[in-house]
Write an enzyme that holds these catalytic residues in place. Structure first.
Site, PDB file in Angstrom:
ATOM      1  CG  ASP A  49     -87.387 -13.637   4.449  1.00  0.00           C
ATOM      2  OD1 ASP A  49     -87.591 -12.508   4.945  1.00  0.00           O
ATOM      3  OD2 ASP A  49     -87.531 -13.893   3.240  1.00  0.00           O
ATOM      4  CG  ASP A  57     -86.300 -10.851   8.963  1.00  0.00           C
ATOM      5  OD1 ASP A  57     -86.818 -11.332   9.984  1.00  0.00           O
ATOM      6  OD2 ASP A  57     -86.831 -10.899   7.833  1.00  0.00           O
ATOM      7  CG  ASP A 126     -69.319 -13.002  15.653  1.00  0.00           C
ATOM      8  OD1 ASP A 126     -68.118 -12.758  15.834  1.00  0.00           O
ATOM      9  OD2 ASP A 126     -69.745 -14.039  15.109  1.00  0.00           O
ATOM     10  CD  GLU A 278     -62.912 -17.940  14.585  1.00  0.00           C
ATOM     11  OE1 GLU A 278     -63.307 -18.756  13.748  1.00  0.00           O
ATOM     12  OE2 GLU A 278     -62.625 -16.766  14.289  1.00  0.00           O
ATOM     13  CG  HIS A 351     -70.543 -19.098  11.155  1.00  0.00           C
ATOM     14  ND1 HIS A 351     -70.127 -19.151  12.476  1.00  0.00           N
ATOM     15  CD2 HIS A 351     -69.713 -18.231  10.548  1.00  0.00           C
ATOM     16  CE1 HIS A 351     -69.097 -18.358  12.637  1.00  0.00           C
ATOM     17  NE2 HIS A 351     -68.818 -17.776  11.486  1.00  0.00           N
TER      18      HIS A 351
END
Ligand code: GLC
Length: 570
Positions: A49, A57, A126, A278, A351
């Protein structure tokens, strides 16, 4: 017996496992850029950040490009950075061609592409094309009436089935405006797009091409197995809770590959990019239709090795079974075999998964030994290694005491399911703590300062309590750290023809304690051996040592110590 005598003795014994390995996989030719170096996955919300907002970010990613370069990565996969209400942390997209102000601006993104390019790193986006956010203008229009221009851009029905969504509850949501139900494979706020409609497909291809025009190096394609639905919806076999997993009813519906071939023609063909889909539950024997010369993607994240605790495939956390090493080895070897003519994305973390050092080793395993052992597999199997942020530092799972402290939407769904199945709060929490996706989402640990240097504000998810010892700055200075081990392994793998192209063969397949495999190219061979137990284990009698080039113990014995792993070169 010293090691030399041991080897001599061992050589005299039968070399059956070496001459008759379980699986032999041939070398690939025409190696592309994305096969030569690992991919580093960033979860931007938790990376760095730079504004004090408590959320990572894009400028944070730009600041850390040299760090990623130090791992000799060739690409960065960013999880979604598009405008989103963030119900599922960006996997609920409300604009496919914008940047979420939480992460920065399009100018920041353009700078990221340029700065990464200057370091020979590509940015991979993604694509979440199975569903949008319920706040996407397409959905707002679609739900407004039964006869608007986008009325059939989503899956609308008068009657619902008994399907359970992947995040829990019914997969159908009633819409007052249309007086109909819409299908959502994931959260209520993630309505599924109707891929049968050619206008939907065109709009999605245009969005992907927008990013290609910006110079991205490829795509990770989210949840792609769900895009095709069976023609006539019917109830599935009821599970104990009276509903049946939507996954079992819609994943890999016949005809899906027709959509994907079109997607490939319209977006990927002829571009110097890579694609990784995926694809939960694509079977190894079907991989040839998905990847390689007949396939649609360059690589496929299938889940066989990470879901070995769910042998019946239901992925309900409180149904988890103890892990057997032979199942892990079989899953990995089957995938290596199935991609012998194509390519495999090697991964243990992302993740959505708990930290790997806590997943694949028994409780009480030394975490640094485990992190280095897994790294040796990650960099020596055949395929492109995918490193997930923090994995290279040996990150461990986090632990919150109350379900209210978990941000991850799937944790809440699984908790409710466990409670509905009669588990106590304490029992349900044990599974949440073990499997929550928040385990992978705690902020990156950069240094020993407040909040591990992740933010000057209040982090959106608490920083792991061990950050003072486990962080990039401390590990950078320690030559024996997990980080420096990753750097060395990556550099070695990227310059090793044997590791990039060599044949894979697994040895001692039925051994429940050791994972041993070789990579062979011409007369050169590399062998990786890992003791998955916390006990001392003898090498198999006919094991051949070679020259040890990497190990998580500094010296060498003629047996393997707890969690010991080594790489040998011949
Ligand atoms: C994929 C993503 C996951 C997300 C889901 C729905 O599995 O990896 O994070 O929640 O799709 O988009």
């Amino acid at each position: 017996m010293d090691r030399r005598t041991f080897i001599k003795g061992a050589m005299a014994l039968t070399a059956a496992a070496w001459t008759n390995p379980m699986i032999i996989i041939s070398a690939a030719e025409n190696i592309s850029w994305w096969q030569k170096k690992p991919v580093y996955q960033i979860y931007p919300k938790s990376f760095l950040d730079t504004t004090g907002s408590g959320t990572g970010d894009l400028r944070g990613v730009i600041q850390k490009l040299d760090y990623i370069k130090s791992l000799d990565a060739g690409a960065i996969w960013l999880t979604p950075i598009y405008p989103s209400p963030m119900v599922d942390n960006g996997y609920d997209i409300s604009d496919y061609t914008g940047i979420n102000p939480l992460f920065g601006t399009m100018a920041d993104f353009d700078e990221l592409i340029a700065e990464a390019k200057a370091r020979d790193i590509k940015i991979v986006m993604d694509l979440v094309f199975n569903h949008t956010s319920d706040k996407h203008p397409w959905f707002l229009e679609s739900k407004s009436s039964r006869d608007n221009p986008k009325a059939d851009w989503y899956i609308w029905r008068d009657k619902k089935t008994n399907w359970r969504g992947i995040f829990g509850g019914s997969a159908w949501q009633w819409c007052e405006e249309r007086q109909q139900y819409y299908l959502h494979t994931f959260a209520t706020q993630q309505p599924d797009l109707n891929w049968e409609n050619p206008d939907v497909r065109r709009a999605l291809y245009d969005a992907a091409n927008f990013w290609l025009d910006k110079g991205v190096g490829g795509f990770r394609i989210d949840a792609i197995v769900y895009i095709k639905k069976p023609k006539d919806f019917v109830d599935g076999t009821p599970d104990a809770d009276g509903t049946c997993s939507v996954h079992n009813m819609t994943a890999n519906t016949p005809g899906i590959l027709d959509f994907l071939h079109e997607f490939k023609r319209e977006v990927f063909d002829g571009k110097n990019i890579f694609t990784v889909g995926e694809a939960n539950s694509v079977k190894p024997e079907d991989l040839k239709y998905w990847v390689g010369s007949q396939g649609v993607f360059n690589m496929l994240f299938e889940f066989s090795h990470v879901n070995i605790m769910f042998p019946n495939g239901d992925e309900v956390w409180h149904h988890a079974k103890p892990i057997r090493l032979t199942n892990l080895k079989k899953a990995l070897s089957d995938s290596q075999a199935a991609t012998r003519d194509s390519w495999y994305p090697i991964y243990f973390e992302n993740h959505d998964r708990s930290r790997s050092i806590e997943t694949f080793f028994p409780h009480g395993t030394d975490k640094i030994l485990a992190a280095k052992a897994l790294a040796m597999i990650l960099f020596t199997l055949r395929g492109t290694p995918f490193i997930y942020q923090g994995e290279e530092l040996g990150f461990a799972n986090t632990k919150f005491n109350s379900i209210d402290d978990y941000d991850d939407i799937s944790s809440r769904g699984e908790y409710n399911l466990a409670r509905a199945d009669g588990l106590s709060d304490k029992e349900a929490m044990r599974f949440v703590q073990r499997f929550s996706r928040d385990n992978a989402r705690t902020p990156m640990q950069w240094n020993t300062s407040a909040n591990a240097g992740f933010t000057a504000g209040k982090p959106w998810l608490p920083v792991h309590k061990d950050f003072k010892i486990c962080n990039a700055a401390v590990e950078d200075l320690d030559k024996n750290s997990v980080l420096n081990f990753y750097r060395q392994l990556s550099a070695f793998r990227n310059s090793s023809e044997v590791l990039i192209s060599g044949e894979y063969a697994e040895l001692y397949h039925n051994n429940e304690e050791l994972f041993i495999f070789t990579r062979t190219l011409g007369n050169k061979k590399i062998c990786t051996a890992i003791n998955f137990t916390t006990r001392k284990i003898n090498f198999p009698n006919d094991f051949k040592f070679g020259k040890k080039i990497f190990g998580n113990y500094p010296d060498e014995k003629n047996y393997l110590r707890p969690t010991e792993a080594a790489i040998y070169e011949f």
